[in-house]
Design a protein around this motif. Sequence first.
Motif, PDB file in Angstrom:
ATOM      1  N   ALA A   1      15.540 -57.732  49.564  1.00  0.00           N
ATOM      2  CA  ALA A   1      15.740 -56.527  48.761  1.00  0.00           C
ATOM      3  C   ALA A   1      17.180 -56.041  48.913  1.00  0.00           C
ATOM      4  N   ALA A   2      17.690 -55.418  47.849  1.00  0.00           N
ATOM      5  CA  ALA A   2      19.054 -54.878  47.901  1.00  0.00           C
ATOM      6  C   ALA A   2      19.043 -53.357  48.042  1.00  0.00           C
ATOM      7  N   SER A   3      18.183 -52.677  47.267  1.00  0.00           N
ATOM      8  CA  SER A   3      18.169 -51.208  47.341  1.00  0.00           C
ATOM      9  C   SER A   3      16.803 -50.672  46.941  1.00  0.00           C
ATOM     10  N   VAL A   4      16.574 -49.407  47.310  1.00  0.00           N
ATOM     11  CA  VAL A   4      15.246 -48.808  47.154  1.00  0.00           C
ATOM     12  C   VAL A   4      15.368 -47.369  46.672  1.00  0.00           C
ATOM     13  N   HIS A   5      14.533 -47.006  45.699  1.00  0.00           N
ATOM     14  CA  HIS A   5      14.286 -45.597  45.364  1.00  0.00           C
ATOM     15  C   HIS A   5      12.842 -45.306  45.797  1.00  0.00           C
ATOM     16  N   ALA A   6      12.538 -44.086  46.186  1.00  0.00           N
ATOM     17  CA  ALA A   6      11.146 -43.803  46.554  1.00  0.00           C
ATOM     18  C   ALA A   6      10.845 -42.312  46.474  1.00  0.00           C
ATOM     19  N   VAL A   7       9.593 -42.004  46.149  1.00  0.00           N
ATOM     20  CA  VAL A   7       9.112 -40.615  46.133  1.00  0.00           C
ATOM     21  C   VAL A   7       7.733 -40.587  46.790  1.00  0.00           C
ATOM     22  N   SER A   8       7.317 -39.400  47.216  1.00  0.00           N
ATOM     23  CA  SER A   8       5.972 -39.298  47.792  1.00  0.00           C
ATOM     24  C   SER A   8       5.404 -37.908  47.525  1.00  0.00           C
ATOM     25  N   ALA A   9       4.090 -37.789  47.706  1.00  0.00           N
ATOM     26  CA  ALA A   9       3.418 -36.494  47.577  1.00  0.00           C
ATOM     27  C   ALA A   9       2.322 -36.415  48.624  1.00  0.00           C
ATOM     28  N   SER A  10       1.938 -35.201  48.958  1.00  0.00           N
ATOM     29  CA  SER A  10       0.909 -35.016  49.982  1.00  0.00           C
ATOM     30  C   SER A  10      -0.073 -33.941  49.546  1.00  0.00           C
ATOM     31  N   GLY A  11      -1.338 -34.105  49.906  1.00  0.00           N
ATOM     32  CA  GLY A  11      -2.330 -33.063  49.654  1.00  0.00           C
ATOM     33  C   GLY A  11      -2.981 -33.155  48.287  1.00  0.00           C
ATOM     34  N   LEU A  12      -2.728 -34.234  47.554  1.00  0.00           N
ATOM     35  CA  LEU A  12      -3.295 -34.362  46.207  1.00  0.00           C
ATOM     36  C   LEU A  12      -4.478 -35.318  46.165  1.00  0.00           C
ATOM     37  N   LEU A  13      -4.624 -36.188  47.171  1.00  0.00           N
ATOM     38  CA  LEU A  13      -5.690 -37.200  47.160  1.00  0.00           C
ATOM     39  C   LEU A  13      -6.506 -37.070  48.440  1.00  0.00           C
ATOM     40  N   ALA A  14      -6.432 -38.068  49.356  1.00  0.00           N
ATOM     41  CA  ALA A  14      -7.262 -37.997  50.574  1.00  0.00           C
ATOM     42  C   ALA A  14      -6.951 -36.768  51.426  1.00  0.00           C
TER      43      ALA A  14
ATOM     44  N   THR B   1      10.814 -57.124  55.858  1.00  0.00           N
ATOM     45  CA  THR B   1       9.884 -56.121  55.309  1.00  0.00           C
ATOM     46  C   THR B   1      10.102 -54.762  55.963  1.00  0.00           C
ATOM     47  N   LEU B   2      10.329 -54.758  57.280  1.00  0.00           N
ATOM     48  CA  LEU B   2      10.560 -53.485  57.984  1.00  0.00           C
ATOM     49  C   LEU B   2      11.818 -52.803  57.453  1.00  0.00           C
ATOM     50  N   HIS B   3      12.865 -53.575  57.173  1.00  0.00           N
ATOM     51  CA  HIS B   3      14.094 -52.983  56.624  1.00  0.00           C
ATOM     52  C   HIS B   3      13.803 -52.277  55.301  1.00  0.00           C
ATOM     53  N   VAL B   4      12.964 -52.882  54.462  1.00  0.00           N
ATOM     54  CA  VAL B   4      12.659 -52.268  53.162  1.00  0.00           C
ATOM     55  C   VAL B   4      11.824 -50.992  53.373  1.00  0.00           C
ATOM     56  N   ALA B   5      10.840 -51.068  54.267  1.00  0.00           N
ATOM     57  CA  ALA B   5       9.983 -49.890  54.516  1.00  0.00           C
ATOM     58  C   ALA B   5      10.818 -48.727  55.069  1.00  0.00           C
ATOM     59  N   LEU B   6      11.742 -49.034  55.959  1.00  0.00           N
ATOM     60  CA  LEU B   6      12.578 -47.964  56.528  1.00  0.00           C
ATOM     61  C   LEU B   6      13.530 -47.392  55.472  1.00  0.00           C
ATOM     62  N   ALA B   7      14.037 -48.265  54.596  1.00  0.00           N
ATOM     63  CA  ALA B   7      14.906 -47.768  53.515  1.00  0.00           C
ATOM     64  C   ALA B   7      14.103 -46.862  52.585  1.00  0.00           C
ATOM     65  N   ALA B   8      12.841 -47.240  52.300  1.00  0.00           N
ATOM     66  CA  ALA B   8      11.994 -46.408  51.435  1.00  0.00           C
ATOM     67  C   ALA B   8      11.713 -45.061  52.108  1.00  0.00           C
ATOM     68  N   GLU B   9      11.486 -45.088  53.404  1.00  0.00           N
ATOM     69  CA  GLU B   9      11.243 -43.832  54.127  1.00  0.00           C
ATOM     70  C   GLU B   9      12.471 -42.918  54.019  1.00  0.00           C
ATOM     71  N   GLU B  10      13.646 -43.513  54.156  1.00  0.00           N
ATOM     72  CA  GLU B  10      14.885 -42.721  54.051  1.00  0.00           C
ATOM     73  C   GLU B  10      15.075 -42.209  52.618  1.00  0.00           C
ATOM     74  N   ALA B  11      14.718 -43.040  51.641  1.00  0.00           N
ATOM     75  CA  ALA B  11      14.859 -42.620  50.237  1.00  0.00           C
ATOM     76  C   ALA B  11      13.921 -41.442  49.937  1.00  0.00           C
TER      77      ALA B  11
ATOM     78  N   GLY C   1      15.784 -38.184  48.947  1.00  0.00           N
ATOM     79  CA  GLY C   1      15.771 -38.109  47.487  1.00  0.00           C
ATOM     80  C   GLY C   1      16.849 -38.974  46.852  1.00  0.00           C
ATOM     81  N   GLN C   2      17.471 -39.833  47.614  1.00  0.00           N
ATOM     82  CA  GLN C   2      18.566 -40.678  47.122  1.00  0.00           C
ATOM     83  C   GLN C   2      18.180 -42.147  47.216  1.00  0.00           C
ATOM     84  N   PRO C   3      18.756 -42.994  46.347  1.00  0.00           N
ATOM     85  CA  PRO C   3      18.570 -44.432  46.540  1.00  0.00           C
ATOM     86  C   PRO C   3      19.229 -44.876  47.840  1.00  0.00           C
ATOM     87  N   VAL C   4      18.635 -45.870  48.480  1.00  0.00           N
ATOM     88  CA  VAL C   4      19.140 -46.322  49.788  1.00  0.00           C
ATOM     89  C   VAL C   4      19.363 -47.828  49.732  1.00  0.00           C
ATOM     90  N   ALA C   5      20.535 -48.265  50.186  1.00  0.00           N
ATOM     91  CA  ALA C   5      20.797 -49.708  50.282  1.00  0.00           C
ATOM     92  C   ALA C   5      19.973 -50.259  51.434  1.00  0.00           C
TER      93      ALA C   5
END
Length: 341
Positions: A195-208, A317-327, A331-335
Amino acid sequence: VRLGFVGIGAIASHHLGVLGLHPDVEVSAVCDADAGRAQEVAARIGARAHTDWERLLDRERLDAVVICTPPMAHAAPAIAALQRGIPVYLEKPLARAIGDGEAIVAAWRRTGTICAVGYQWRSLDILDRARTELAGAVPGMLISRSIGPTEPGRGDARRMSADGSWFIDPSLSGGILFELGSHDIDLQVALAGRAASVHAVSASGLLALAGTSAPSGLDDAVGVIVRYAAGAIGAILVAWTDAQDPPVYSLDLMAVDVALQLDLDPGFRLRGRSHGGRVDVTAAADPRVSTISRFLDAVRTGRQDGVPCSPGDALDTLHVALAAEEAIATGQPVAVSQPAL
Ligand SMILES: NC(=O)c1ccc[n+]([C@@H]2O[C@H](COP(=O)([O-])OP(=O)(O)OC[C@H]3O[C@@H](n4cnc5c(N)ncnc54)[C@H](O)[C@@H]3O)[C@@H](O)[C@H]2O)c1
């Protein structure tokens, strides 16, 4: 094959059931920080009980060890076993923190001891078929969906209290991004490469988590968009809910003249069209079974190349998951960092 277990909670119980299919395997010792649990499981399967994994590694004559502790407690027992030359099946994710993940990979490379990481979807035969259909082409888009509960045996949603499981503290678990979404990330990386870069969003309290006092940072909806170095776009959508029955885990894979859907868990099937022809194949084995068989084969033959997911794969895979967590946090894209090792 004499096996030891470190951590004998929900997923270890599943692995113990699968090991019943292997008459030449004896689980001779188990270790859990919870002494009562260690003794109860040991008595049930006729093994010796430990509460300290160092003792298990030093006192038992093991051919391999299966490590099923929570993510923040993977590195110490895994590195100690690798250093003793004991092959390791290490549950996913590789680790919670990058330093732990890199230390595991360094110990694996330094010692040459066999190590498999428990991203079981990599052991699917229909994944090889999907690669064959791609015929070396770069995928254009990958869309993963994970809609369902977290590990049912752990009861995370019921334990949203002070004595809740490690999973409900995202600083220990990484939440559903690591627990569920990292399987999808891993599968996409297996097909699309680095992977080169990641954007990500999340929400809480809407499902489980609706109506619960979920700790801050614990999400029940996560969306990740990955740009892969070879050009593909990946989307990973994770919804933590008990309403979806049966749960949906799937990957859509598109390339030139290829449009395939991989159904994952509970049925494992690849279908769609590829180069003008129909594809419809069902996996020969449940990946939770084949991931263990392939590890045992690697232990018997001494061949790391039979392992479907190595620590090096899981570090990507861990690098991508950590980049997504940072994104998500910024709220910013992360390399995505390239592994330094
Ligand atoms: N591959 C999969 O599909 C899958 C599914 C579920 C869980 N997992 C992974 O498996 C791991 C364990 O998850 P689980 O659901 O079994 O959790 P769990 O809480 O049910 O079990 C973890 C066990 O580890 C023990 N433990 C914790 N620290 C320890 C230590 N230092 N020494 C010895 N024992 C220790 C706990 O007492 C507990 O019994 C996690 O990394 C999780 O992400 C993978």
